[in-house]
Scaffold this motif. Structure first.
Motif, PDB file in Angstrom:
ATOM      1  N   TYR A 137      27.311  49.989  23.906  1.00 33.42           N
ATOM      2  CA  TYR A 137      26.658  50.667  22.785  1.00 33.42           C
ATOM      3  C   TYR A 137      25.142  50.571  22.914  1.00 33.42           C
ATOM      4  O   TYR A 137      24.428  51.572  22.728  1.00 33.42           O
ATOM      5  N   GLN A 140      23.709  52.879  25.521  1.00 34.29           N
ATOM      6  CA  GLN A 140      23.768  54.293  25.156  1.00 34.29           C
ATOM      7  C   GLN A 140      22.822  54.639  24.006  1.00 34.29           C
ATOM      8  O   GLN A 140      22.475  55.807  23.821  1.00 34.29           O
ATOM      9  N   HIS A 141      22.372  53.626  23.257  1.00 35.68           N
ATOM     10  CA  HIS A 141      21.558  53.882  22.058  1.00 35.68           C
ATOM     11  C   HIS A 141      20.243  53.108  22.057  1.00 35.68           C
ATOM     12  O   HIS A 141      19.605  53.004  21.003  1.00 35.68           O
ATOM     13  N   GLU A 144      17.162  54.404  20.239  1.00 36.10           N
ATOM     14  CA  GLU A 144      17.182  54.542  18.791  1.00 36.10           C
ATOM     15  C   GLU A 144      16.674  53.257  18.131  1.00 36.10           C
ATOM     16  O   GLU A 144      16.437  52.255  18.794  1.00 36.10           O
ATOM     17  N   ILE A 146      17.684  50.499  16.901  1.00 38.19           N
ATOM     18  CA  ILE A 146      18.835  49.606  16.761  1.00 38.19           C
ATOM     19  C   ILE A 146      18.370  48.183  16.425  1.00 38.19           C
ATOM     20  O   ILE A 146      17.377  47.705  16.967  1.00 38.19           O
ATOM     21  N   CYS A 151      23.997  46.494  14.381  1.00 38.99           N
ATOM     22  CA  CYS A 151      24.894  46.557  15.542  1.00 38.99           C
ATOM     23  C   CYS A 151      26.079  45.614  15.357  1.00 38.99           C
ATOM     24  O   CYS A 151      27.218  45.948  15.694  1.00 38.99           O
TER      25      CYS A 151
END
Length: 232
Positions: A137, A140-141, A144, A146, A151
């Motif tokens: 995750y 892939q992010h 952003e 995050i 999370c």
């Protein structure tokens, strides 16, 4: 979870790949299997996988011909892992020139497979399947906004547990890991594109250019401009 296709006319090779994915708890789901090159092309266009395990020697179309066909539409967006017997290794070199990410030699060995998957995905897997999903995750992010708490909630676990996993497997914390990943991606953009420093900062998840410069120099020991100049 990455989606993958296995294109190999040897059923034992396909079964071994599925076994190893399951054994190591890798976040890769097999969504299709093909035993001939023409079927592989059709399946790739239909399913649009992230990864294709592609045998060099197949009926109808070879692995090289499959890659040539797919690259016409999807060059650089599908990760090809070429599978070959040593006697056909020269064809694997041609596959690398077409953009294959790595080569698996038959018979496929577990350690070789795990090393290949780490290179293809871009990070080191662990024996903890849930933590692998968490890492997937992040990768892939990363661009952003995050944060550890959000999370952790998304993956139905606690911040303290995730923190312990980062210490156990990487001897670092969540924030340092994400920053290092973002800078690594920024280095790729600096080498491979003509994007401005501001554009790269935005693309890798920094909304403050000064903070990006600070982190870049902390990780690499130089400024983004100097790093780009060094590579030219």
């Amino acid at each position: 979870m990455r989606r993958a296709i296995i294109a190999d006319d040897e059923s034992l090779a396909a079964e071994l790949i599925k076994h190893l994915l399951d054994k190591y708890g890798l976040p890769v789901k097999i969504v299709g299997e093909a035993s001939a090159g023409d079927d592989a092309v059709e399946m790739i266009y239909q399913l649009k996988p992230d990864i294709v395990f592609l045998d060099i020697q197949m009926p109808v179309l070879s692995g090289i011909e499959v890659m040539e066909n797919i690259n016409a539409s999807y060059q650089g967006t599908i990760l090809f892992v070429v599978i070959t017997a040593f006697s056909y290794f020269e064809y694997a070199q041609a596959a690398l020139r077409l953009g294959a990410k790595d080569i698996l030699l038959k018979p496929i060995e577990p350690k070789q497979f795990l090393d290949t998957m780490e290179r293809v995905i871009g990070y080191r897997y662990t024996e903890n399947e849930a933590f692998n999903e968490f890492l997937e995750y992040i990768h892939q992010h990363y661009h952003e906004a995050i944060e550890l708490n959000t999370c952790a909630k998304r993956h139905h676990t606690s911040m303290s547990h995730i923190s312990r996993m980062f210490q156990k497997y990487f001897q670092t914390n969540f924030t340092a890991y994400v920053n290092h990943l973002r800078i690594k991606k920024a280095q790729e953009f600096l080498k491979e594109t003509t994007l401005s420093i501001q554009e790269i900062s935005d693309k890798v998840g920094y909304n403050n250019l000064n903070y990006f410069y600070k982190n870049f120099k902390k990780v690499t020991g130089m400024t983004p401009n100097l790093y780009r100049g060094k590579g030219s």
